[in-house]
Scaffold this motif. Sequence first.
Motif, PDB file in Angstrom:
ATOM      1  N   SER A   1      42.687  29.349  51.531  1.00  0.00           N
ATOM      2  CA  SER A   1      42.672  29.918  50.183  1.00  0.00           C
ATOM      3  C   SER A   1      41.344  29.630  49.482  1.00  0.00           C
ATOM      4  O   SER A   1      40.788  30.503  48.803  1.00  0.00           O
ATOM      5  CB  SER A   1      43.836  29.355  49.368  1.00  0.00           C
ATOM      6  OG  SER A   1      43.838  29.883  48.062  1.00  0.00           O
TER       7      SER A   1
ATOM      8  N   VAL B   1      45.694  35.343  46.313  1.00  0.00           N
ATOM      9  CA  VAL B   1      46.587  35.311  45.149  1.00  0.00           C
ATOM     10  C   VAL B   1      46.770  33.844  44.803  1.00  0.00           C
ATOM     11  O   VAL B   1      47.262  33.051  45.618  1.00  0.00           O
ATOM     12  CB  VAL B   1      47.940  35.963  45.461  1.00  0.00           C
ATOM     13  CG1 VAL B   1      48.880  35.826  44.259  1.00  0.00           C
ATOM     14  CG2 VAL B   1      47.763  37.425  45.833  1.00  0.00           C
TER      15      VAL B   1
ATOM     16  N   ALA C   1      48.347  35.418  40.632  1.00  0.00           N
ATOM     17  CA  ALA C   1      47.401  36.410  40.113  1.00  0.00           C
ATOM     18  C   ALA C   1      46.255  36.625  41.091  1.00  0.00           C
ATOM     19  O   ALA C   1      45.842  35.700  41.807  1.00  0.00           O
ATOM     20  CB  ALA C   1      46.853  35.974  38.757  1.00  0.00           C
ATOM     21  N   VAL C   2      45.754  37.856  41.112  1.00  0.00           N
ATOM     22  CA  VAL C   2      44.487  38.160  41.767  1.00  0.00           C
ATOM     23  C   VAL C   2      43.415  38.099  40.689  1.00  0.00           C
ATOM     24  O   VAL C   2      43.489  38.828  39.696  1.00  0.00           O
ATOM     25  CB  VAL C   2      44.510  39.559  42.414  1.00  0.00           C
ATOM     26  CG1 VAL C   2      43.114  39.948  42.897  1.00  0.00           C
ATOM     27  CG2 VAL C   2      45.502  39.598  43.563  1.00  0.00           C
TER      28      VAL C   2
ATOM     29  N   ARG D   1      48.000  40.021  37.269  1.00  0.00           N
ATOM     30  CA  ARG D   1      49.145  39.183  37.611  1.00  0.00           C
ATOM     31  C   ARG D   1      50.217  40.026  38.286  1.00  0.00           C
ATOM     32  O   ARG D   1      50.678  41.022  37.721  1.00  0.00           O
ATOM     33  CB  ARG D   1      49.664  38.483  36.358  1.00  0.00           C
ATOM     34  CG  ARG D   1      48.800  37.278  36.003  1.00  0.00           C
ATOM     35  CD  ARG D   1      49.316  36.510  34.839  1.00  0.00           C
ATOM     36  NE  ARG D   1      48.811  37.039  33.586  1.00  0.00           N
ATOM     37  CZ  ARG D   1      48.984  36.453  32.417  1.00  0.00           C
ATOM     38  NH1 ARG D   1      49.648  35.329  32.349  1.00  0.00           N
ATOM     39  NH2 ARG D   1      48.491  36.980  31.322  1.00  0.00           N
ATOM     40  N   LEU D   2      50.597  39.603  39.480  1.00  0.00           N
ATOM     41  CA  LEU D   2      51.556  40.364  40.268  1.00  0.00           C
ATOM     42  C   LEU D   2      52.953  40.243  39.673  1.00  0.00           C
ATOM     43  O   LEU D   2      53.353  39.162  39.219  1.00  0.00           O
ATOM     44  CB  LEU D   2      51.558  39.855  41.710  1.00  0.00           C
ATOM     45  CG  LEU D   2      50.215  39.997  42.434  1.00  0.00           C
ATOM     46  CD1 LEU D   2      50.274  39.311  43.781  1.00  0.00           C
ATOM     47  CD2 LEU D   2      49.853  41.459  42.607  1.00  0.00           C
TER      48      LEU D   2
ATOM     49  N   HIS E   1      48.078  36.251  49.684  1.00  0.00           N
ATOM     50  CA  HIS E   1      46.971  37.190  49.696  1.00  0.00           C
ATOM     51  C   HIS E   1      47.480  38.596  49.421  1.00  0.00           C
ATOM     52  O   HIS E   1      48.670  38.906  49.593  1.00  0.00           O
ATOM     53  CB  HIS E   1      46.213  37.131  51.019  1.00  0.00           C
ATOM     54  CG  HIS E   1      46.937  37.794  52.148  1.00  0.00           C
ATOM     55  ND1 HIS E   1      47.975  37.182  52.823  1.00  0.00           N
ATOM     56  CD2 HIS E   1      46.782  39.014  52.729  1.00  0.00           C
ATOM     57  CE1 HIS E   1      48.422  37.973  53.775  1.00  0.00           C
ATOM     58  NE2 HIS E   1      47.726  39.108  53.737  1.00  0.00           N
ATOM     59  N   ALA E   2      46.573  39.423  48.970  1.00  0.00           N
ATOM     60  CA  ALA E   2      46.827  40.841  48.737  1.00  0.00           C
ATOM     61  C   ALA E   2      45.604  41.597  49.236  1.00  0.00           C
ATOM     62  O   ALA E   2      44.580  40.992  49.587  1.00  0.00           O
ATOM     63  CB  ALA E   2      47.081  41.116  47.258  1.00  0.00           C
TER      64      ALA E   2
ATOM     65  N   ILE F   1      46.046  47.606  44.284  1.00  0.00           N
ATOM     66  CA  ILE F   1      46.426  46.403  45.018  1.00  0.00           C
ATOM     67  C   ILE F   1      47.542  46.748  45.995  1.00  0.00           C
ATOM     68  O   ILE F   1      48.531  47.393  45.626  1.00  0.00           O
ATOM     69  CB  ILE F   1      46.914  45.298  44.053  1.00  0.00           C
ATOM     70  CG1 ILE F   1      45.752  44.708  43.261  1.00  0.00           C
ATOM     71  CG2 ILE F   1      47.642  44.192  44.817  1.00  0.00           C
ATOM     72  CD1 ILE F   1      44.883  43.741  44.026  1.00  0.00           C
TER      73      ILE F   1
ATOM     74  N   VAL G   1      50.243  44.903  48.333  1.00  0.00           N
ATOM     75  CA  VAL G   1      50.868  43.619  48.597  1.00  0.00           C
ATOM     76  C   VAL G   1      52.309  43.857  49.034  1.00  0.00           C
ATOM     77  O   VAL G   1      53.016  44.688  48.462  1.00  0.00           O
ATOM     78  CB  VAL G   1      50.807  42.692  47.358  1.00  0.00           C
ATOM     79  CG1 VAL G   1      51.544  43.279  46.166  1.00  0.00           C
ATOM     80  CG2 VAL G   1      51.342  41.304  47.686  1.00  0.00           C
TER      81      VAL G   1
END
Length: 555
Positions: free
Chosen positions: A83, A109, A113-114, A123-124, A132-133, A144, A146
């Motif tokens: 990461s 991520v 959030a990315v 923010r997912l 990850h995305a 995005i 994901v």
Amino acid sequence: MRKTQYSVRRLRLRTLLEAAHAVTRRLGPFADLDGSWTVLAEAERIAPDVVEDVLMHPSVGVWLSRALRQVLGTAADATPLWSEVGWFHAVAAAAAVRSGLSCAIAVPVVHGAVSLPSVGAYRLPNRFPVGHARLLNSATGPSIEVAGETRPVRWEAVKRHCGTARGHTVDVVVDDLDPYREFTGPVPPGPLDDGEWDEWRKLLGEAWDLLTARHPGPAEELAAGLTVVVPLDARRDMFAASSAAAFGAIAMSPKRSATEFGEALVHELQHSKVNALLDLVELHRADRAPAFYAPWRDDPRPLDGLLHGVYAFVSVVEFWHGQRGLVPASLARRAEFNLAYRARQVGVAVAGMRGLTQFTDLGREFVAAVAVRLAACEPVDVPPETATAVADLTTEHSIAWRLRHVRPDPLRVAAVVAAWLDGRAAPEAVPAGEVVPTAASGESLLAALLRLRVLDPAEFARVPHRVGPEFAYLRGDRFTAADGFAARLHATPHDVASWAGLGLALGSAALRRVPEVVRAVHHDVAVRTGTAPSPLRLVAWFDRASARSAVTGAV
């Protein structure tokens, strides 16, 4: 300085990528470093200014330092290697998004959030904390991908503040989103609400107006060097900070006034300047061992830290010197105290640095220049109670620091113990011990009361239970104070605050100069005889030797 820092950052980035090739099997979805490097290179071909702006974003410097340490194995960290190193893809993606370059990049991520440095955060909706995305950037905009689902991205954009006054413009990002914004490992986004954002903009605007009116030199430096302000939670202990890895960034908690906000900006920018200077020239040849006394810190500092401190705090002295007679009534006492206190601290530090042999010629010039600036701001018309409090605070701090961190030479201590037991005069004790950093820190009750009495007399008057040697000292009853501190030492012979208080109450030259030797002798006599000597008698014995030495030196 910025151009030099940019060159250094590019070199470190290349070093990271070369070193990371040895661990690509551990990087999972982020193993394709060469692919993201190609995206970054293409973005630079299209928009070199954009790539410079992205790479010079302070959080990129923080991430880069952390990632290098992880890859090179010089630091363990809770953040997974894949990461941490993977955030390089977020850097490349930021350059692509800002330059309009089409790409498809796996991005980390972090805390759900990315985040792309200098762009913003997304923010997912499923809020998974780490993973990850896939970021897809095209002519129609970013999206995005994901968990098999693709959705358009609406960035929570970085906040910007631009202010102009008297021909000077400051244009900064107010970063409440980036995971590396606080100079540490990744933290969650902490977006300001509308009311908080309005307050930060108000303080920035008012501080900028003050700086351009009264401090045009620092204002010009801030206009050129300040790029990011990081809001910290008001409940945090940290009030303002900067980082060697984050050129141009200042993290700070909300201030009570534009004056204090301006002081913090001026102070912290100096650290960025010194960091950049140390990348260019050699000011000293000391190692990084924390072995030096800084009057504004409880812990020993490396020589770099001491240079940082005197340079930053002489700017604070100049700031308050320029604010004389202009601060609101609510800040008048604080301004007066800050000017006198910081000037005294810088003076003590500069005096201690003059005898050091580790400086290069440039380092000596650096310290001499600080001394000249300090002399131009010598506090005048300081009320006697403020001057006395400043002198007491700096002396008490120095005594406590030596007691915590300096270990006297056992052979010297043994010689002094023998002289005491034989009834001979005390040999001269010189400050020549070994600095051994400890975790001990904190302000004593006496120091807190000295500070409170100057800054807020009304609040000081409301302090209950006004008994004990601290209050005797504040009343001017030094004999009672000395007896009280000595009594405490009978019960707790190693108590730092009591030895420091005794030094002030007695005006002891020995306790000001070598308190660690006095305490060590007190301890060793107790061990050898079974009875601890009277601290009052022991200090008086030491002080007679100091007085003889002073007379001999005068002759």
